[in-house]
Design an enzyme around this catalytic site. Structure first.
Site, PDB file in Angstrom:
ATOM      1  N   ARG A   1       0.844  -1.212   0.000  1.00 40.12           N
ATOM      2  CA  ARG A   1       0.000   0.000   0.000  1.00 40.12           C
ATOM      3  C   ARG A   1       0.873   1.254   0.000  1.00 40.12           C
ATOM      4  O   ARG A   1       0.560   2.239  -0.679  1.00 40.12           O
ATOM      5  CB  ARG A   1      -0.950  -0.010   1.203  1.00 40.12           C
ATOM      6  CG  ARG A   1      -2.180  -0.900   0.983  1.00 40.12           C
ATOM      7  CD  ARG A   1      -3.216  -0.720   2.098  1.00 40.12           C
ATOM      8  NE  ARG A   1      -2.785  -1.327   3.349  1.00 40.12           N
ATOM      9  CZ  ARG A   1      -3.092  -2.557   3.743  1.00 40.12           C
ATOM     10  NH1 ARG A   1      -3.859  -3.321   2.987  1.00 40.12           N
ATOM     11  NH2 ARG A   1      -2.653  -3.029   4.899  1.00 40.12           N
TER      12      ARG A   1
ATOM     13  N   PHE B   1     -10.673  -5.378  -6.616  1.00 44.30           N
ATOM     14  CA  PHE B   1     -10.783  -6.219  -5.413  1.00 44.30           C
ATOM     15  C   PHE B   1     -10.421  -5.368  -4.191  1.00 44.30           C
ATOM     16  O   PHE B   1      -9.492  -5.658  -3.440  1.00 44.30           O
ATOM     17  CB  PHE B   1      -9.890  -7.464  -5.531  1.00 44.30           C
ATOM     18  CG  PHE B   1     -10.157  -8.271  -6.771  1.00 44.30           C
ATOM     19  CD1 PHE B   1     -11.133  -9.255  -6.780  1.00 44.30           C
ATOM     20  CD2 PHE B   1      -9.457  -8.020  -7.952  1.00 44.30           C
ATOM     21  CE1 PHE B   1     -11.402  -9.992  -7.926  1.00 44.30           C
ATOM     22  CE2 PHE B   1      -9.714  -8.754  -9.105  1.00 44.30           C
ATOM     23  CZ  PHE B   1     -10.687  -9.745  -9.095  1.00 44.30           C
TER      24      PHE B   1
ATOM     25  N   ASP C   1     -15.405  -3.875  -6.086  1.00 47.57           N
ATOM     26  CA  ASP C   1     -15.455  -5.090  -5.269  1.00 47.57           C
ATOM     27  C   ASP C   1     -16.857  -5.682  -5.364  1.00 47.57           C
ATOM     28  O   ASP C   1     -17.827  -4.975  -5.646  1.00 47.57           O
ATOM     29  CB  ASP C   1     -15.112  -4.788  -3.800  1.00 47.57           C
ATOM     30  CG  ASP C   1     -14.660  -6.033  -3.027  1.00 47.57           C
ATOM     31  OD1 ASP C   1     -13.436  -6.203  -2.853  1.00 47.57           O
ATOM     32  OD2 ASP C   1     -15.524  -6.833  -2.625  1.00 47.57           O
TER      33      ASP C   1
ATOM     34  N   ALA D   1     -15.787  -8.382 -10.739  1.00 43.45           N
ATOM     35  CA  ALA D   1     -14.684  -7.718 -11.447  1.00 43.45           C
ATOM     36  C   ALA D   1     -14.541  -8.247 -12.874  1.00 43.45           C
ATOM     37  O   ALA D   1     -14.305  -7.467 -13.801  1.00 43.45           O
ATOM     38  CB  ALA D   1     -13.385  -7.916 -10.672  1.00 43.45           C
TER      39      ALA D   1
ATOM     40  N   ASP E   1      -5.909  -7.124  -6.567  1.00 44.86           N
ATOM     41  CA  ASP E   1      -5.569  -7.900  -5.360  1.00 44.86           C
ATOM     42  C   ASP E   1      -6.684  -8.906  -5.085  1.00 44.86           C
ATOM     43  O   ASP E   1      -7.411  -8.793  -4.099  1.00 44.86           O
ATOM     44  CB  ASP E   1      -5.376  -6.941  -4.176  1.00 44.86           C
ATOM     45  CG  ASP E   1      -4.918  -7.667  -2.916  1.00 44.86           C
ATOM     46  OD1 ASP E   1      -4.324  -8.758  -3.036  1.00 44.86           O
ATOM     47  OD2 ASP E   1      -5.142  -7.132  -1.814  1.00 44.86           O
TER      48      ASP E   1
ATOM     49  N   CYS F   1      -2.170 -14.059  -3.791  1.00 47.48           N
ATOM     50  CA  CYS F   1      -1.934 -14.501  -2.414  1.00 47.48           C
ATOM     51  C   CYS F   1      -2.065 -16.022  -2.321  1.00 47.48           C
ATOM     52  O   CYS F   1      -2.178 -16.567  -1.232  1.00 47.48           O
ATOM     53  CB  CYS F   1      -2.904 -13.814  -1.458  1.00 47.48           C
ATOM     54  SG  CYS F   1      -4.621 -14.171  -1.783  1.00 47.48           S
TER      55      CYS F   1
HETATM   56  N1  SAH Z   1      -6.939  -5.189  -1.540  1.00 47.90           N
HETATM   57  C1  SAH Z   1      -7.653  -5.405  -0.298  1.00 47.90           C
HETATM   58  C2  SAH Z   1      -7.891  -6.884  -0.005  1.00 47.90           C
HETATM   59  C3  SAH Z   1      -8.644  -7.633  -1.099  1.00 47.90           C
HETATM   60  S1  SAH Z   1      -9.348  -9.133  -0.557  1.00 47.90           S
HETATM   61  C4  SAH Z   1      -6.919  -4.710   0.848  1.00 47.90           C
HETATM   62  O1  SAH Z   1      -5.723  -4.343   0.689  1.00 47.90           O
HETATM   63  O2  SAH Z   1      -7.511  -4.524   1.905  1.00 47.90           O
HETATM   64  C5  SAH Z   1     -10.216  -9.693  -1.950  1.00 47.90           C
HETATM   65  C6  SAH Z   1     -11.507  -8.962  -2.231  1.00 47.90           C
HETATM   66  O3  SAH Z   1     -11.995  -9.468  -3.469  1.00 47.90           O
HETATM   67  C7  SAH Z   1     -12.637  -9.149  -1.238  1.00 47.90           C
HETATM   68  O4  SAH Z   1     -13.035  -7.900  -0.749  1.00 47.90           O
HETATM   69  C8  SAH Z   1     -13.783  -9.792  -2.036  1.00 47.90           C
HETATM   70  O5  SAH Z   1     -15.058  -9.237  -1.702  1.00 47.90           O
HETATM   71  C9  SAH Z   1     -13.420  -9.409  -3.443  1.00 47.90           C
HETATM   72  N2  SAH Z   1     -13.897 -10.284  -4.516  1.00 47.90           N
HETATM   73  C10 SAH Z   1     -13.849 -11.635  -4.567  1.00 47.90           C
HETATM   74  N3  SAH Z   1     -14.306 -12.072  -5.761  1.00 47.90           N
HETATM   75  C11 SAH Z   1     -14.635 -10.975  -6.487  1.00 47.90           C
HETATM   76  C12 SAH Z   1     -15.133 -10.771  -7.801  1.00 47.90           C
HETATM   77  N4  SAH Z   1     -15.371 -11.799  -8.628  1.00 47.90           N
HETATM   78  N5  SAH Z   1     -15.329  -9.511  -8.215  1.00 47.90           N
HETATM   79  C13 SAH Z   1     -15.079  -8.461  -7.405  1.00 47.90           C
HETATM   80  N6  SAH Z   1     -14.597  -8.600  -6.155  1.00 47.90           N
HETATM   81  C14 SAH Z   1     -14.380  -9.843  -5.694  1.00 47.90           C
END
Ligand code: SAH
Length: 395
Positions: free
Chosen positions: A211, A227, A249, A279, A299, A339
């Site tokens: 970040r 995400f 998201d 997404a 992410d 991850c």
């Molecule tokens: N970047 C964030 C963490 C991301 S965790 C941080 O730094 O805090 C992954 C995220 O992806 C979650 O919030 C989940 O709701 C979202 N997610 C999972 N599948 C998804 C999809 N198909 N489209 C959009 N968002 C999605």
């Protein structure tokens, strides 16, 4: 006398290299009748004792080593020593407000199956294996003593508990009850962490260093925070001077918090938008609408949950990176993560390279990113490295 788990010939090699897991397939015989979490002696086929570990009868990982010194005694004092060491290793980060760090990173801190995050003076623990489950209360005592924190909340509601044959469990554990939202400050941004309902222990602490990098790269750019969860990367980008951030998201509640945090940090409301959508679909729709960005962060959640999911997971990473590259303006930056511990860094890089080929974009790798330094990787335990990121520039 502890029970003895004797290994098949040759299977002592990984333990001699201080890898802390004994897989069920490596076990020749078990003498005695250890219960889940009991301390056992692990011995080579010739009887040489190799160390002491926690027995886990229902897991593929049959023993997790507490120590490679078979003369040790695994008791409350021994475990408190490990907890204390892990806490001391993090030092006192300080900063301009309540800070947050991972204090115990499981195997990598010598405490297999135990994860503990600190948010201000609130601790949040995940007890993920039979060993720490057995020593739960002793570990809680040690954590509160080592940190002086006001409260300890439990989030042992991760799926890995099921593989261990343990019930999922979450709730208040010790001391003061966790507030609904815990405030922390990271990189000059105020975040609110929902330690009761949020993902994992409430926040993606592992991305702290990344970040900060995104904040440094964001000035003047139009950013897509793909995400987004509760806005982490996007709020850092706003703080770094981004012209505009779109948080994308699938979770409405996560985005609602991202919105609130934008306001509470005093950012001009015109500088960000939240979009609740899948997404994969929305990136395609935006291509059709001719939308573009200067910096895209991707992410996604863990696409590779187990080895058999590797091919499907790879396709997921390829597709999302391909669709994102199609939205990047010339000179734009892609900051992309995986991850999935089972997806190795080299393969992830190849996947992104393939996505660039398919997108018809020349892509330069500028920088590699990884989990923050409070998520150390024990060198004898490469599984500890799970988060990888690439900062790339598209032509
Ligand atoms: N970047 C964030 C963490 C991301 S965790 C941080 O730094 O805090 C992954 C995220 O992806 C979650 O919030 C989940 O709701 C979202 N997610 C999972 N599948 C998804 C999809 N198909 N489209 C959009 N968002 C999605």
């Amino acid at each position: 006398m502890t029970a003895v788990v004797q290994l098949k010939p040759g299977r002592e090699k990984s333990l001699r290299r201080r890898h802390p897991w004994v897989f069920s397939g490596a076990v020749a015989r078990v003498s005695g009748t250890p219960n889940a979490g009991d301390t056992v002696t692990v011995a080579a086929a010739d009887g040489t004792p190799l160390g002491l570990g926690a027995y886990s009868p229902h897991s593929q990982i049959r023993v997790r080593l507490w120590t490679f010194d078979p003369r040790e005694t695994v008791d409350a004092a021994f475990l408190a020593g490990l907890v204390e060491r892990a806490v001391v290793r993090r030092g006192a980060p300080g900063g301009d407000g309540p800070w947050a760090r991972r204090l115990v990173h499981a195997e990598n801190d010598g405490l297999p199956g135990l994860v503990v995050d600190r948010y201000g003076d609130q601790l949040v623990a995940q007890v993920l294996a039979a060993g720490p489950e057995k020593w739960k209360e002793e570990l809680a005592d040690a954590l509160l003593a080592a940190t002086g924190c006001a409260g300890l909340h439990e989030r042992s509601d991760a799926d890995v508990r099921i593989k261990e044959g343990l019930p999922v469990r979450a709730g208040h554990w010790r001391g003061r009850e966790a507030p609904a939202e815990v405030e922390i400050v990271e990189g000059g941004v105020r975040y609110l962490v929902d330690v009761r309902q949020g993902h994992k222990t409430g926040f993606y602490l592992d991305q702290r260093a990344a970040r900060a990098r995104v904040a440094a790269l964001a000035a003047g750019r139009e950013v897509l925070n793909g995400f987004a969860y509760t806005g982490g990367f996007g709020l850092a980008a706003l703080r770094g001077g981004a012209a505009h951030v779109t948080h994308l998201d699938a979770s409405g509640p996560a985005l609602a918090l991202a919105d609130r945090l934008g306001g509470q940090n005093g950012f001009d409301r015109a500088r960000w938008a939240t979009v609740e959508a899948d997404a994969f679909a929305r990136l395609r729709q935006w291509q059709q609408e001719g939308r573009s960005f200067d910096l895209v962060v991707l992410d996604p959640p863990k696409f590779v949950e187990s080895r058999q999911h590797l091919p499907r997971g790879c396709r997921g990473y390829k597709d999302v990176n391909l669709q994102a590259l199609k939205l990047l303006r010339p000179g734009g930056l892609l900051v992309t993560f995986s991850c999935s511990g089972l997806l190795e860094a080299d393969l992830f890089q190849k996947i992104v390279a393939d996505a660039a080929l398919d997108a018809g974009r020349e892509l330069q790798l500028l920088e590699r990113l990884g989990q923050a330094d409070d998520h150390p990787v024990l060198m004898s335990f490469p599984e500890g490295a799970y988060l990888k990121g690439l900062v790339c520039r598209a032509d």
